[in-house]
Design a protein around this motif. Structure first.
Motif, short mmCIF file in Angstrom:
data_model
loop_
_atom_site.label_atom_id
_atom_site.label_comp_id
_atom_site.label_asym_id
_atom_site.label_seq_id
_atom_site.Cartn_x
_atom_site.Cartn_y
_atom_site.Cartn_z
N THR A 112 -2.18 -7.20 6.08
CA THR A 112 -1.42 -8.44 6.92
C THR A 112 -0.83 -9.54 6.02
O THR A 112 0.28 -9.89 6.48
N VAL A 113 -1.55 -9.91 5.23
CA VAL A 113 -1.11 -11.09 4.44
C VAL A 113 0.20 -10.56 3.84
O VAL A 113 1.31 -11.46 3.69
N ALA A 114 -0.11 -9.48 2.89
CA ALA A 114 1.36 -8.88 2.23
C ALA A 114 2.66 -8.75 3.35
O ALA A 114 3.68 -9.02 2.82
N VAL A 115 2.26 -7.92 4.45
CA VAL A 115 3.52 -7.85 5.60
C VAL A 115 4.14 -9.13 5.88
O VAL A 115 5.23 -9.18 5.92
N LEU A 116 3.14 -10.34 6.29
CA LEU A 116 3.94 -11.24 6.69
C LEU A 116 4.53 -12.12 5.47
O LEU A 116 5.22 -13.07 6.08
N SER A 117 4.32 -12.00 4.51
CA SER A 117 4.99 -12.62 3.49
C SER A 117 6.51 -11.90 3.13
O SER A 117 7.15 -12.47 2.06
N SER A 118 6.58 -10.88 3.64
CA SER A 118 7.86 -10.03 3.37
C SER A 118 8.27 -9.42 4.69
O SER A 118 7.81 -9.34 5.42
N HIS A 119 9.83 -9.18 4.57
CA HIS A 119 10.55 -8.98 5.77
C HIS A 119 11.34 -7.67 5.61
O HIS A 119 12.37 -7.48 6.28
N ARG A 120 10.95 -6.80 4.48
CA ARG A 120 11.80 -5.82 3.87
C ARG A 120 11.65 -4.71 4.92
O ARG A 120 10.60 -4.39 5.54
N PRO A 121 12.65 -3.64 5.31
CA PRO A 121 12.54 -2.49 6.11
C PRO A 121 11.30 -1.64 5.62
O PRO A 121 10.54 -1.20 6.38
N ARG A 122 10.92 -1.56 4.32
CA ARG A 122 9.87 -0.87 3.86
C ARG A 122 8.92 -1.16 4.39
O ARG A 122 7.75 -0.17 4.55
N ASP A 123 8.61 -2.38 4.87
CA ASP A 123 7.26 -3.08 5.22
C ASP A 123 6.81 -2.30 6.75
O ASP A 123 5.81 -2.17 7.18
#
Length: 284
Positions: A112-123
């Motif tokens: 969750t920390v990783a996803v919230l720090s990035s907004h790329r389509p891959r996420d």
């Protein structure tokens, strides 16, 4: 560049190696700890892990030599409380469900920390993989081995604690040497040790159990938290989370090797999906 990508110069390879060694030590220590649950309870084992680790860290790093600012005191108090609660929750999960499954659920925190720090389509793909893996692990359908819902809830609580551990660990990681770990473990022990003493009492002083407790504390807290703090100085929160993604697989292997916990093919595939999801969030 986002805040999570800002980190001091350092050797990323050594930082990654430190984090891998941290995970190996942590999981083998956790597998050993599970053997003590029937004797002194989860609370007693957690008190061993946190309390002895705090003593070791205080003796080695002597953090009182550098006074803390008020802001540091607040961050360390939160960091330490999160460490203590995370340890208690994941041990309670281990007592009810296999280690690999518990950590696969717990790793949702750093994911969750990783996803919230990035907004790329891959996420979005990563979130889908993680959701698929969790679906096949959670006790919400009957065609796979049913897991204890209470154990799953404990693992989910540990996931929330792990997310906060990364956030507040990053805030205190700039403190010198192992000072941050020592203060954090002291704060955790003030929270956890009284709970363990109330539950297990004088059994905690049994020499044979105490010796195992020392090994658990070193392998599960003192060594891995120190190595993680070293890695946090170089790695961003997102990259730290990516390296942490291997935790479910390592835990499952440790549980199988030390405890004889054999997972079903469905559970292994679910763990693989969650590991892949965690890695995807930080690949560049």
């Amino acid at each position: 560049m986002g805040e999570s990508d800002k980190h001091p110069a350092g050797n990323p390879l050594l930082a990654g190696l430190a984090l891998l060694c941290s995970q190996l030590s942590l999981n083998v220590g956790a597998a050993i700890a599970k053997h003590l649950f029937p004797k002194i309870g989860v609370e007693g084992v957690t008190a061993y892990r946190v309390g002895i680790s705090a003593l070791v860290m205080l003796l080695i790093f002597r953090p009182w030599r550098t006074p803390l600012t008020l802001r540091q005191v607040v961050n360390v108090a939160i960091y330490g409380s999160v460490i203590g609660l995370m340890n208690l929750m994941i041990y309670r999960a281990f007592s009810r469900i296999p280690m690999g499954v518990a950590v696969a659920i717990e790793v949702a925190g750093p994911l969750t920390v990783a996803v919230l720090s990035s907004h790329r389509p891959r996420d979005l793909v990563a979130v889908g993989l993680a959701a698929l893996g969790l679906y096949f692990l959670l006790p919400i359908h009957g065609h796979v081995d049913q897991l204890d819902p209470v154990g799953v809830a404990y693992a989910a609580a540990a996931a929330a604690c792990w997310a906060m551990y990364i956030i507040y660990g990053k805030r205190v990681s700039a403190m010198s040497g192992g000072q941050s770990v020592a203060w954090g473990m002291l704060a955790a022990s003030l929270f956890i040790v009284p709970i363990g003493v109330a539950h297990a009492g004088a059994l905690l002083l049994t020499p044979s159990l105490l010796l195992v407790g020392v090994a658990i504390a070193l392998m599960s807290s003192a060594v891995p938290y120190t190595l993680e703090m070293v890695s946090m100085r170089t790695l961003s929160s997102r990259t730290f989370s990516m390296f942490s993604s291997a935790a479910p697989a390592l835990s499952a292997l440790a549980g199988m090797a030390v405890l004889g916990e054999h997972l079903t093919l469905t559970q292994w595939l679910a763990i693989a999906a969650i590991v892949t999801a965690s890695a995807l969030t930080s690949l560049r």
